[in-house]
Write a protein that holds these residues in place. Structure first.
Motif, PDB file in Angstrom:
ATOM      1  N   LEU A   9       5.001   1.874   7.260  1.00  0.00           N
ATOM      2  CA  LEU A   9       3.797   2.363   7.938  1.00  0.00           C
ATOM      3  C   LEU A   9       2.640   1.380   7.875  1.00  0.00           C
ATOM      4  N   HIS A  13      -0.369   0.993  10.760  1.00  0.00           N
ATOM      5  CA  HIS A  13      -1.682   1.401  10.257  1.00  0.00           C
ATOM      6  C   HIS A  13      -2.706   0.273  10.419  1.00  0.00           C
ATOM      7  N   ASP A  16      -4.103   0.665  13.660  1.00  0.00           N
ATOM      8  CA  ASP A  16      -4.662   2.001  13.907  1.00  0.00           C
ATOM      9  C   ASP A  16      -3.768   2.827  14.830  1.00  0.00           C
ATOM     10  N   LEU A  18      -1.331   5.021  13.638  1.00  0.00           N
ATOM     11  CA  LEU A  18      -0.760   6.168  12.935  1.00  0.00           C
ATOM     12  C   LEU A  18      -1.500   7.436  13.278  1.00  0.00           C
ATOM     13  N   GLU A  22      -0.526  11.004   8.823  1.00  0.00           N
ATOM     14  CA  GLU A  22       0.200   9.887   8.224  1.00  0.00           C
ATOM     15  C   GLU A  22      -0.764   8.865   7.639  1.00  0.00           C
ATOM     16  N   ALA A  23      -1.891   8.624   8.352  1.00  0.00           N
ATOM     17  CA  ALA A  23      -2.872   7.656   7.862  1.00  0.00           C
ATOM     18  C   ALA A  23      -3.481   8.111   6.540  1.00  0.00           C
ATOM     19  N   LEU A  26      -0.921   7.608   3.784  1.00  0.00           N
ATOM     20  CA  LEU A  26      -0.776   6.199   3.434  1.00  0.00           C
ATOM     21  C   LEU A  26      -1.993   5.696   2.652  1.00  0.00           C
ATOM     22  N   GLU A  27      -3.202   6.115   3.040  1.00  0.00           N
ATOM     23  CA  GLU A  27      -4.402   5.694   2.330  1.00  0.00           C
ATOM     24  C   GLU A  27      -4.367   6.167   0.875  1.00  0.00           C
TER      25      GLU A  27
END
Length: 276
Positions: A9, A13, A16, A18, A22-23, A26-27
């Protein structure tokens, strides 16, 4: 998700691309994973440097004309966003590798489950066939026993009817030195010749031997009758038909013969009626 899933991912990401959920996930992972965080920073910085590596180019006249026409035309939402400096988000790229792998795994699991189901069904079928075969054997045995019991009952009824007949004649048979505890009775109808023989106390016969009944008229060679064996108690009950030549005055004797019988007596006498 696993670590390798988060790594897949990182590239979308950085663009930008995602979805919001999901973002966010992941963050949260980047806050705790130094390896992924370093890789993401490198990707983001690399993309930022692309703007400085490209050489500026003078647009062609026709490109300039199209741009001016688009400015004069009514602005769409997309165009307005471009002119106002807003970033148009790219559509997220589907993670085909994950889906493809998931579908393959699901197909493999379904195939294995199908094989297991077939094996289970086959074992149940084999077991069911064995149970059916066992039930058939039991049924066959019971039917055989039923037929035998019916035959014994029919003989007993015939013997009882013959004993109660006014034309019946009874002859007692005594055991010889070979079978001193044996005894027998021979009852026959003096008009029809129908007879019944009953024996008790006879020894069990060897596998290749059987008892044979003989009619021995006076001044006449022995005439063979039925071949029979006895049960575990030495008992036997069998119907017989007395020959016409033996109706007047004959001795009834029992000898031990080969299993298929003999044309003339060859074995020892086990039972015999008195000589007249």
């Amino acid at each position: 998700m696993e670590h390798q899933d988060y790594q897949q991912l990182l590239v979308p990401h950085s663009l930008d691309a995602l979805e919001v959920s999901e973002a966010r996930e992941l963050e949260a992972h980047l806050e705790t994973c130094a390896e992924c965080r370093a890789e993401f920073v490198a990707l983001r910085d690399g993309l930022a440097l692309l703007a400085y590596t490209a050489e500026p180019a003078e647009p062609r006249p026709e490109v300039r004309a199209r741009i001016l026409e688009s400015v004069r035309a009514p602005q769409s939402d997309h165009a307005g966003a471009v002119l106002t400096g807003q970033v148009v988000p790219l559509k997220p790229r589907a993670n085909w590798n994950v889906w493809t792998m998931g579908l393959r795994v699901a197909a493999s699991l379904a195939f294995v489950a199908l094989l297991i189901g077939l094996v289970v069904l086959w074992r149940r079928e084999v077991k069911l066939q064995q149970e059916v075969a066992q039930l058939n054997r039991q049924l066959s045995t019971q039917q055989h026993e039923l037929v035998r019991d019916r035959d014994v009952l029919a003989r007993q009824r015939e013997a009882l009817a013959l004993l109660n007949s006014p034309d019946a004649k009874r002859m007692e048979l005594a055991g010889s030195e070979t079978a001193q505890n044996a005894r027998g009775s021979f009852v026959y109808d003096q008009k029809t010749g129908k007879a019944v023989f009953v024996a008790d106390g006879l020894p069990a016969t060897p596998a290749d031997k059987a008892y044979e009944l003989w009619f021995i008229p006076k001044a006449h060679s022995p005439m063979p009758g039925r071949i029979f064996t006895v049960d575990s108690s030495g008992h036997a009950l069998l119907p017989e038909q007395m020959p016409a030549d033996a109706m007047g005055n004959a001795v009834i004797a029992i000898t031990l013969e080969p299993k298929r019988g003999s044309a003339v007596p060859t074995g020892a006498i086990y039972l015999s009626s008195p000589k007249s």
